[in-house]
Design a protein around this motif. Structure first.
Motif, mmCIF file in Angstrom:
data_model
loop_
_atom_site.group_PDB
_atom_site.id
_atom_site.type_symbol
_atom_site.label_atom_id
_atom_site.label_comp_id
_atom_site.label_asym_id
_atom_site.label_seq_id
_atom_site.Cartn_x
_atom_site.Cartn_y
_atom_site.Cartn_z
ATOM 1 N N CYS A 156 32.012 -37.942 56.493
ATOM 2 C CA CYS A 156 30.281 -37.421 56.400
ATOM 3 C C CYS A 156 30.499 -36.383 55.330
ATOM 4 C CB CYS A 156 30.268 -36.938 57.574
ATOM 5 S SG CYS A 156 28.442 -36.612 57.691
ATOM 6 N N THR B 60 23.365 -33.496 58.387
ATOM 7 C CA THR B 60 24.553 -34.325 58.628
ATOM 8 C C THR B 60 25.814 -33.570 58.269
ATOM 9 O OG1 THR B 60 24.208 -35.611 56.681
ATOM 10 C CG2 THR B 60 23.612 -36.647 58.755
ATOM 11 N N SER C 196 28.896 -31.919 60.419
ATOM 12 C CA SER C 196 30.191 -31.800 60.129
ATOM 13 C C SER C 196 30.879 -30.544 59.826
ATOM 14 C CB SER C 196 30.530 -33.098 58.856
ATOM 15 O OG SER C 196 29.666 -34.055 59.507
ATOM 16 N N LEU D 16 25.871 -41.658 56.637
ATOM 17 C CA LEU D 16 25.836 -39.988 56.783
ATOM 18 C C LEU D 16 25.355 -39.821 58.461
ATOM 19 C CD1 LEU D 16 24.212 -38.537 53.705
ATOM 20 C CD2 LEU D 16 26.673 -38.509 54.345
ATOM 21 N N LEU E 129 28.155 -41.193 60.705
ATOM 22 C CA LEU E 129 29.438 -40.319 60.664
ATOM 23 C C LEU E 129 28.874 -38.927 61.410
ATOM 24 C CD1 LEU E 129 30.749 -41.179 57.138
ATOM 25 C CD2 LEU E 129 31.894 -41.473 59.329
ATOM 26 N N ALA E 130 27.961 -38.516 61.280
ATOM 27 C CA ALA E 130 27.455 -37.185 61.870
ATOM 28 C C ALA E 130 27.562 -37.453 63.465
ATOM 29 C CB ALA E 130 26.190 -36.612 61.306
#
Length: 625
Positions: free
Chosen positions: A344, A378, A382, A460, A463-464
């Motif tokens: 991310c 995001t 991360s 993004l 993945l966040a």
């Protein structure tokens, strides 16, 4: 049925590679990207199928495709092994790989060689899958070398820039140094066990027929290979330079594929490292020092991708610390959470670079929070995860490493804790310099600031979310991941940490350290509004750290220059001298031939005279003897 699905899992990315090589340019960028992405998605779906099947049956899938090598008493099949470890790796290699491919469709859309880029990405994933699913070390080595080749191709993808070519060559050569150690380790194990099959080698250890001295040497050689592939001291300097490649490459190398290969190999060979405690100690010490050194370098970097690169080296060091302490499951846990938040972060940095038309210097950023809200939130999530803030994924996995280190070696716990505090500082330094205060770039850049396209922001967001909830796979109390991996570590006694007062204290210390790092970054870059100096104004200790302790310069002085000098000597002195010698010998032969050919004038009488003289000479010689 199973064999066909396994072959489909393995070969689909390779088919995508072939399609883009031969037809990618003809079908256009959109189709090229779609086929490349779909090929990885298919492998991901099949990986989920096998993962669910294994969860139900508990039985690994072993397939022998054909007899491969049979020399004397050494026998080896070309086989596939899908067990708990390989399937776990497959899930995040193909899952995150799919997101990176999707991201690349938009990110690389303006590149004239987009089809070639997707071909290389597909080949990269194919070799990583080969590395993961192989049933023996030799198949793993094929994948191992394959990802090294693809990293060379992708790091130097924009080959018109000579610096990028140099970075690609550096990555390739430094990995070959480590790979030599890996290859020697393979030879030693082959001579000891007369096989390289993982199951057979482990069974050989169980019956106690192995030579522990040779096994210790083999384990050390394998670790050298892991140092090269997973960027540990002293073979770590290639990884920050790997930022020369397009940002999706950085995400693929750093999060899901190549750099995790060393951790995978050591985890796969846990039965070997468990009986070589001295090598385990070396692994733990090297990992801890790498984590600390890389973290200090990250404090002073101004290139947004370089900060993330040294962050990767530091996090890999923590994983090796866990491996060296025998906590393989903890290392795997951090590999997974790191894959979520680091992918991310790299893709987020690519979104920023995309919006700023290639700008990577954080000193020329700032104030992007309003213009790029999805990228900001995001990346913030991360960053909280990598800093170890509760309840994000990195908090759980990093705390497991530090708790293990505290129980096994207090000094290494201190080193790991300091590295973690530094991580929180330099990651929020990145966030503050990039997204807060006023914009420091050009007016033209400011005028064109905008959020990235949907194909960039969707990965993004996914993945966040994973970076937020990813720690749930191994929460205290359930410890699902530990139980899932237990068959892989059947010879290891797993004592799960009971959350007593000590553990809560350690978690509190780690969280306080992370908050301290964030607070120091906030004080310096928000309250005091500090912007790092230009390169020519950096002085003192900061200059040493900014220049990465001059390790590259030291390697250049110690290795590169002598080799260049020797090659120049051969090219400018020795080669011309040898050439002259050869040409003179040729001239002597030519002169002798010229004299000799005068006797060959076609006169039969002369030839008969020479014949008679020769025969008479032979008779006289025989008579005298």
């Amino acid at each position: 049925m199973e064999q066909n699905l396994v072959l489909l899992l393995l070969l689909t990315p390779f088919v995508g590679f072939l399609f883009n090589v031969f037809f990618g340019e003809k079908v256009g960028k959109a189709m090229s990207g779609a086929i490349g992405t779909l090929s990885i998605v298919v492998s991901f779906v099949i990986s989920i199928y096998f993962f669910m099947q294994l969860n139900q049956t508990g039985k690994p899938i072993q397939i022998s495709l054909f007899d491969w090598i049979s020399v004397s008493n050494f026998k080896l099949d070309f086989g596939i092994l899908l067990d708990q470890l390989s399937l776990l790796w497959l899930l995040f290699v193909t899952g995150i790989g799919s997101l990176i491919h999707l991201y690349s469709i938009s990110y690389m859309h303006d590149d004239e060689n987009m089809h070639k880029f997707f071909a290389y990405l597909n080949l990269f994933v194919f070799f990583m899958i080969t590395l993961v699913v192989g049933s023996n070390l030799l198949i793993m080595f094929i994948g191992w070398e394959g990802v090294g080749l693809c990293s060379y191709l992708l790091i130097g993808f924009w080959h018109k820039n000579q610096d990028y070519n140099d970075a690609a060559k550096k990555a390739f050569i430094m990995n070959r140094i480590g790979d030599l150690g890996f290859l020697i380790g393979i030879f030693i194990l082959g001579s000891v066990f007369s096989t390289l099959d993982f199951v057979q080698m482990e069974n050989g250890l169980n019956v106690g027929t192995a030579n522990t001295g040779m096994l210790g040497l083999a384990a050390l050689c394998l670790f050298i290979g892991a140092c090269g592939k997973s960027a540990q001291l002293p073979l770590y300097t290639w990884l920050p330079d790997a930022m020369a490649g397009p940002t999706p490459v950085s995400a693929l190398i750093h999060a899901a594929t190549m750099v995790t290969a060393g951790i995978f190999m050591i985890t796969r060979m846990n039965f070997l490292f468990d009986i070589t405690p001295d090598v385990q100690n070396i692994i733990a010490i090297v990992g801890a020092i790498t984590a600390l050194v890389a973290a200090t370098i990250g404090l002073a970097q101004n290139d947004i991708k370089k900060v993330l690169a040294y962050s990767t080296v530091s996090q890999l060091g923590l994983m090796f610390l866990a491996l060296g302490l025998g906590a393989y499951n903890v290392a795997v846990f951090h590999v997974i959470t790191h894959a979520f938040f680091k992918a991310c972060l790299f893709l987020g940095s690519g979104s920023v670079i995309h919006a700023l038309h290639g700008e990577q210097d954080m000193r020329k950023m700032g104030g992007l929070k309003k213009a790029m809200p999805i990228t900001f939130w995001t990346m913030l999530i991360s960053t909280l995860a990598i800093a170890g803030i509760f309840p994000f994924a990195g908090f759980w996995s990093k705390d497991e490493i530090l708790i293990t280190a505290f129980h096994e070696n207090k000094v290494l716990w201190i080193v790991g804790s300091i590295a973690s505090i530094m991580t929180a500082f330099y990651m929020f330094r990145l966030m503050y310099l990039t997204f807060f205060k006023s914009f420091r770039g050009t007016e033209e850049q400011k005028h064109h600031l905008h959020e990235s396209p949907t194909l960039i922001t969707i990965p993004l967001i996914v993945l966040a979310i994973l970076a937020t909830i990813g720690g749930a796979i191994n929460l205290p109390g359930s410890m699902w991941l530990n139980h899932y991996l237990e068959p892989i570590f059947a010879t290891v006694s797993h004592e799960e940490h009971v959350l007593g007062n000590t553990e809560y204290m350690l978690m509190g210390i780690a969280l306080a350290g992370a908050i301290l790092g964030i607070g120091l970054a906030f004080s310096k870059y928000i309250k005091q509004n500090v912007v790092p100096n230009e390169d020519n104004e950096i002085k003192g200790l900061t200059k040493i750290v900014y220049n990465k302790y001059y390790v590259d310069e030291f390697y250049t002085f110690l290795i590169v220059r002598p080799i260049n000098g020797l090659s120049n000597f051969f090219r400018t002195t020795l080669e011309p001298a040898l050439s002259k010698t050869v040409f003179k010998l040729a001239n002597v032969t030519y002169v002798m031939a010229n004299q000799g050919k005068k006797a060959h004038n076609g006169s039969v009488g002369l030839y008969l005279f020479a014949f008679v003289i020769g025969v008479c000479s032979i008779i006289i010689y025989l008579f005298l003897v």
